[in-house]
Design a protein around this motif. Structure first.
Motif, mmCIF file in Angstrom:
data_model
loop_
_atom_site.group_PDB
_atom_site.id
_atom_site.type_symbol
_atom_site.label_atom_id
_atom_site.label_comp_id
_atom_site.label_asym_id
_atom_site.label_seq_id
_atom_site.Cartn_x
_atom_site.Cartn_y
_atom_site.Cartn_z
ATOM 1 N N ALA A 89 7.273 45.997 -44.055
ATOM 2 C CA ALA A 89 5.975 45.497 -44.098
ATOM 3 C C ALA A 89 5.156 46.473 -43.433
ATOM 4 O O ALA A 89 3.876 46.923 -44.056
ATOM 5 N N CYS A 93 1.770 48.486 -45.178
ATOM 6 C CA CYS A 93 0.387 48.478 -44.576
ATOM 7 C C CYS A 93 -0.178 49.791 -44.345
ATOM 8 O O CYS A 93 -1.221 49.899 -44.549
ATOM 9 N N GLN A 177 -1.473 40.763 -45.742
ATOM 10 C CA GLN A 177 -0.907 39.758 -45.284
ATOM 11 C C GLN A 177 -0.168 38.809 -46.418
ATOM 12 O O GLN A 177 0.858 38.380 -46.320
ATOM 13 N N CYS A 180 2.720 41.343 -48.276
ATOM 14 C CA CYS A 180 3.696 41.675 -47.564
ATOM 15 C C CYS A 180 4.607 40.453 -47.144
ATOM 16 O O CYS A 180 5.842 40.434 -47.148
ATOM 17 N N ALA A 181 4.126 39.318 -47.069
ATOM 18 C CA ALA A 181 4.702 38.291 -47.057
ATOM 19 C C ALA A 181 5.465 37.537 -48.272
ATOM 20 O O ALA A 181 6.692 37.258 -48.259
ATOM 21 N N PRO A 194 8.284 35.715 -42.856
ATOM 22 C CA PRO A 194 7.545 36.483 -43.772
ATOM 23 C C PRO A 194 6.101 36.571 -43.249
ATOM 24 O O PRO A 194 5.474 37.818 -43.314
ATOM 25 N N GLU A 195 5.636 35.638 -43.416
ATOM 26 C CA GLU A 195 4.119 35.212 -42.731
ATOM 27 C C GLU A 195 3.875 35.653 -41.313
ATOM 28 O O GLU A 195 2.639 36.491 -41.431
ATOM 29 N N ALA A 198 4.324 39.729 -41.657
ATOM 30 C CA ALA A 198 3.085 40.275 -42.258
ATOM 31 C C ALA A 198 1.849 40.161 -41.647
ATOM 32 O O ALA A 198 0.972 41.190 -41.588
ATOM 33 N N ALA A 202 -0.338 43.340 -40.587
ATOM 34 C CA ALA A 202 -1.635 43.689 -41.308
ATOM 35 C C ALA A 202 -2.626 43.860 -40.312
ATOM 36 O O ALA A 202 -3.591 44.701 -40.419
#
Length: 222
Positions: A89, A93, A177, A180-181, A194-195, A198, A202
């Protein structure tokens, strides 16, 4: 060679690289002639051949400079980060922040590296290592390493293209966000991780640019 001649040669080479970078961002390499490059650089055609044997040599120089800069930024962003999900991630970014800071160079990456999909190419070594580590640790559950690498390249490339089209911080953070999630969920990272990963990447990498001045915080190890 005198100091003045060396300085003049360095300025000429830098002008050619800058002109090539600008033109390769604007159009496909095959549509850029050496005449276009020397005109944009405001140097003679003979000066071009003093520095580069052909257009492809200039392409390699331009891309090498950009790749070196981005890879250094990714290394800084991931210094001390062990978990491959966090590393993945954060690397994506970095590219999106790079597109905000320097959309021209990011545009060159979009045009010149979309075809580098092989797991054996040196350009993808870091990605291959992270996917392999994620599979070995059970963090990722994609069928094969190659499938994982291609998936990451596809998602990251599309996100980079979008930010180069509209290089604003608002879009880059939001897209970082979301993408990447999506990326981590597709790789098999479970639950709400994941969230969370991310959002952290971010904020730290895209919004704050934390990789520039300070070492990256150590990611969680699972």
């Amino acid at each position: 060679m005198s100091a003045k001649r060396i300085e003049r040669a360095e300025r000429t080479r830098a002008a050619l690289v800058a002109a090539g970078q600008r033109l390769f961002c604007e159009r496909p390499v095959d549509a850029v002639a050496i005449d276009d490059i020397v005109q944009a650089a405001d140097v003679s055609k003979g000066s071009f051949y003093n520095h580069f044997p052909d257009r492809d040599a200039l392409v390699r120089e331009v891309t090498a400079q950009i790749r070196s800069q981005v890879e250094h930024a990714v290394s800084r962003a991931n210094a001390g980060v062990e978990d491959p999900a966090h590393r993945m991630a954060r690397a994506v970014c970095v590219y999106l922040r790079y597109a905000v800071d320097d959309p021209e160079r990011a545009g060159v990456l979009v045009r010149l590296h979309s075809g580098h999909t092989s797991t054996s190419t040196p350009l993808n070594k870091g990605l291959v290592d992270d996917v392999a580590q994620g599979l070995a640790q059970g963090r990722f559950t994609v069928p094969t390493m190659e499938a994982g690498v291609l998936y990451v390249l596809g998602v990251a490339q599309l996100a980079l293209i979008r930010v180069t089209q509209e290089p604003t911080m608002t879009l880059a953070v939001s897209l970082a966000q979301q993408m990447c999630a999506l990326l981590l969920r597709g790789l098999g990272v479970p639950g709400s991780e994941p969230e969370l990963i991310a959002a952290q990447a971010a904020d730290q990498i895209v919004r704050q640019g934390a990789f520039r001045d300070t070492p990256a915080p150590k990611g969680e190890t699972h």
